[in-house]
Scaffold this active site. Structure first.
Site, PDB file in Angstrom:
ATOM      1  N   ARG A  37       0.821  -1.207   0.000  1.00  0.00           N
ATOM      2  CA  ARG A  37       0.000   0.000   0.000  1.00  0.00           C
ATOM      3  C   ARG A  37       0.860   1.264   0.000  1.00  0.00           C
ATOM      4  O   ARG A  37       0.434   2.293  -0.511  1.00  0.00           O
ATOM      5  CB  ARG A  37      -0.954  -0.007   1.201  1.00  0.00           C
ATOM      6  N   LYS A 202     -13.483 -10.399   8.478  1.00  0.00           N
ATOM      7  CA  LYS A 202     -14.515  -9.408   8.792  1.00  0.00           C
ATOM      8  C   LYS A 202     -15.868  -9.981   8.384  1.00  0.00           C
ATOM      9  O   LYS A 202     -16.479  -9.554   7.402  1.00  0.00           O
ATOM     10  CB  LYS A 202     -14.231  -8.094   8.071  1.00  0.00           C
ATOM     11  N   GLY A 360      -6.742  -5.496   1.669  1.00  0.00           N
ATOM     12  CA  GLY A 360      -5.401  -5.319   2.210  1.00  0.00           C
ATOM     13  C   GLY A 360      -4.729  -6.647   2.485  1.00  0.00           C
ATOM     14  O   GLY A 360      -3.603  -6.896   2.033  1.00  0.00           O
ATOM     15  N   GLY A 384     -13.110  -3.755   1.333  1.00  0.00           N
ATOM     16  CA  GLY A 384     -14.475  -3.282   1.544  1.00  0.00           C
ATOM     17  C   GLY A 384     -14.891  -2.291   0.465  1.00  0.00           C
ATOM     18  O   GLY A 384     -16.012  -2.353  -0.058  1.00  0.00           O
TER      19      GLY A 384
HETATM   20  P1  ADP Z   1      -9.007  -8.279   3.472  1.00  0.00           P
HETATM   21  O1  ADP Z   1      -8.059  -7.361   4.224  1.00  0.00           O
HETATM   22  O2  ADP Z   1      -8.356  -8.935   2.311  1.00  0.00           O
HETATM   23  O3  ADP Z   1     -10.291  -7.588   3.131  1.00  0.00           O
HETATM   24  P2  ADP Z   1      -9.946  -9.415   6.001  1.00  0.00           P
HETATM   25  O4  ADP Z   1      -9.337  -8.256   6.701  1.00  0.00           O
HETATM   26  O5  ADP Z   1     -11.419  -9.565   6.032  1.00  0.00           O
HETATM   27  O6  ADP Z   1      -9.399  -9.479   4.476  1.00  0.00           O
HETATM   28  O7  ADP Z   1      -9.389 -10.788   6.625  1.00  0.00           O
HETATM   29  C1  ADP Z   1      -8.034 -11.148   6.639  1.00  0.00           C
HETATM   30  C2  ADP Z   1      -7.744 -12.073   7.789  1.00  0.00           C
HETATM   31  O8  ADP Z   1      -8.653 -13.157   7.821  1.00  0.00           O
HETATM   32  C3  ADP Z   1      -6.368 -12.701   7.738  1.00  0.00           C
HETATM   33  O9  ADP Z   1      -5.571 -12.098   8.720  1.00  0.00           O
HETATM   34  C4  ADP Z   1      -6.622 -14.197   8.029  1.00  0.00           C
HETATM   35  O10 ADP Z   1      -5.742 -14.726   8.991  1.00  0.00           O
HETATM   36  C5  ADP Z   1      -8.039 -14.186   8.569  1.00  0.00           C
HETATM   37  N1  ADP Z   1      -8.775 -15.459   8.401  1.00  0.00           N
HETATM   38  C6  ADP Z   1      -8.984 -16.150   7.268  1.00  0.00           C
HETATM   39  N2  ADP Z   1      -9.645 -17.293   7.513  1.00  0.00           N
HETATM   40  C7  ADP Z   1      -9.864 -17.344   8.844  1.00  0.00           C
HETATM   41  C8  ADP Z   1     -10.480 -18.297   9.734  1.00  0.00           C
HETATM   42  N3  ADP Z   1     -10.997 -19.426   9.278  1.00  0.00           N
HETATM   43  N4  ADP Z   1     -10.513 -17.988  11.046  1.00  0.00           N
HETATM   44  C9  ADP Z   1      -9.961 -16.862  11.515  1.00  0.00           C
HETATM   45  N5  ADP Z   1      -9.363 -15.929  10.739  1.00  0.00           N
HETATM   46  C10 ADP Z   1      -9.316 -16.170   9.419  1.00  0.00           C
HETATM   47 MG    MG Z   2      -7.983  -6.740   6.273  1.00  0.00          MG
END
Ligand code: ADP
Ligand code: MG
Length: 403
Positions: A37, A202, A360, A384
């Site tokens: 980023r 999330k 991210g 998001g």
């Molecule tokens: P992004 O930033 O790509 O939008 P999020 O912030 O929603 O994604 O989620 C990222 C996190 O989700 C990672 O740190 C990962 O470790 C966690 N994650 C993925 N699968 C699981 C799971 N089954 N249980 C807990 N955490 C998870």
């Molecule tokens: Mg994230």
């Protein structure tokens, strides 16, 4: 309406520009584990300093509670930005306080100053408009123009994103403009089949997205933390995995609506179950009807999709023409739970069509797992934000820029 771009701000020689970036990078004990980023912000910063502006860059990092919290300091980001630019970057230890005032007073044309985390001030994300207006007025005092380049936050009505853009002449930076160019291709007649892959942690944020995506897509692959709410909705025991119990009804409604619309919601058939959350956890692969049937019983945690599911997801991706992926399939930061994410990333990197990664952590995951960024159609800095854009929602941080 069209997005106001940088050239609408005219000649910036000698002007002071407030630049909203998204420097929300993953940190491990104060060490940046993926600087994607920060690198994504370089084209706009370079353009502004070459144009003779003094740049005051602002961002949030993580979710501090509206008060200073050293774990979320932007100091490491300022240092990394200086390395990437090859010239020193000043840092203020507050946003609208004494340190910022001092640093701003000595900032010259062509120089960059990074202010401390915006979310150390509760007014940045306040629900009360007058508080956001007040904070924005302080941020933009003495500022000639505001440039909005934090694509990851354009879906947020926050002081540095929305009210600051209203307070002074404002325009979109090069990153926001580039992101929109690609994402627009996903909303205007995407090639079919169109598949969206959802994961991450999330869960409540992302479950809501599904309903809005249903009219637009052909298939939705469900992985990451949210998959367990789907499994619970199907009646499976899920041990101590992440679950939004109050969303089970909602998920059942989505499944019914998807069936009516002919959208395929693909739910895992196997998962990796761990004894606990951690790199030293024991782990086994189980079918989704046997998650509690391990030595860990009901304390077992699902931390990744299983190999059978990953292979199925890869097949669906391979037969798609447009794919958008947000949210890691598992806890990819721990090697034992990274395979699902790796398999999906691998399939996406070879898809015959447009493959977009957004978010991210998702973007960080493909880089940390060693994929070549150029193998993907686009890696979006916003999770998001890109999802809400794909849903066809109006994003406040873009509307305020004329979009
Ligand atoms: P992004 O930033 O790509 O939008 P999020 O912030 O929603 O994604 O989620 C990222 C996190 O989700 C990672 O740190 C990962 O470790 C966690 N994650 C993925 N699968 C699981 C799971 N089954 N249980 C807990 N955490 C998870
Ligand atoms: Mg994230």
């Amino acid at each position: 309406m069209t997005l106001r771009t940088l050239d609408t701000l005219g000649d910036l020689t000698g002007k002071t520009v407030l630049l909203r970036c998204d420097f929300n990078v993953p940190l491990d004990n104060g060490v940046i584990t993926d600087d994607g980023r920060i690198r994504a912000s370089l084209p706009t910063i370079a353009r502004l300093i070459e144009g003779g502006a003094a740049v005051i860059a602002v961002s949030h990092l993580g979710r501090p509670d509206g008060a200073p919290d050293a774990r979320y300091s932007l100091a490491p980001v300022a240092a990394r930005l200086g390395e990437l630019l090859g010239s020193p970057v000043a840092f203020a230890s507050d946003t609208v306080g004494e340190s910022a005032a001092q640093q701003r007073a000595s900032l010259a044309a062509g120089e960059v100053l990074v202010l401390e985390n915006l979310r150390f001030d509760p007014r940045e994300t306040s629900k009360v408009e007058s508080e956001r207006v007040e904070f924005a007025a302080l941020l933009t005092s003495g500022i000639d123009a505001m440039v909005s380049d934090g694509f990851g936050v354009v879906h947020r009505k926050q002081a540095s994103v929305f009210e600051s853009a209203q307070a002074v002449p404002s325009a979109a930076g090069l990153l926001v403009a580039a992101e929109l160019d690609v994402l627009a291709r996903l909303t205007v007649t995407p090639e079919r089949p169109y598949t969206v892959i959802l994961g991450g942690s999330k869960v409540s944020d992302k479950l809501g997205v599904i309903e809005h995506l249903l009219p637009h897509v052909d298939r939705i692959l469900v992985g990451g933390g949210m998959l367990f709410t789907f499994l619970a909705a199907e009646g499976y025991a899920i041990g101590s995995s992440l679950c939004e119990k109050d969303q089970i009804d909602t998920v059942q409604r989505y499944m019914a609506e998807a069936a009516e619309r002919g959208v395929d919601i693909v739910i895992p058939t196997d998962v990796v179950v761990a004894s606990k959350f951690g790199a030293d956890a024991e782990h086994v692969v189980r079918a989704v009807d046997a998650i509690e049937d391990t030595p860990f019983g009901s304390s077992g945690l699902g931390l990744d999709i299983g190999p059978e599911t990953a292979a199925r997801f890869a097949d669906v991706i391979a037969s798609s023409k447009t794919v958008f992926w947000n949210g890691p399939m598992g806890v990819f930061e721990i090697p034992a739970f990274a395979e699902g994410t790796r398999t999906v990333a691998q399939a996406l990197s070879t898809v015959d069509g447009l493959g977009v990664v957004g978010g991210g952590d998702s973007a960080a995951a493909v880089r940390i797992l060693g994929f070549d960024e150029s193998a993907f159609g686009h890696i979006s800095t916003g999770g998001g934000a890109s999802l809400e854009f794909l849903e066809g929602k109006k994003l406040p941080g873009l509307e305020v820029l004329g979009w």
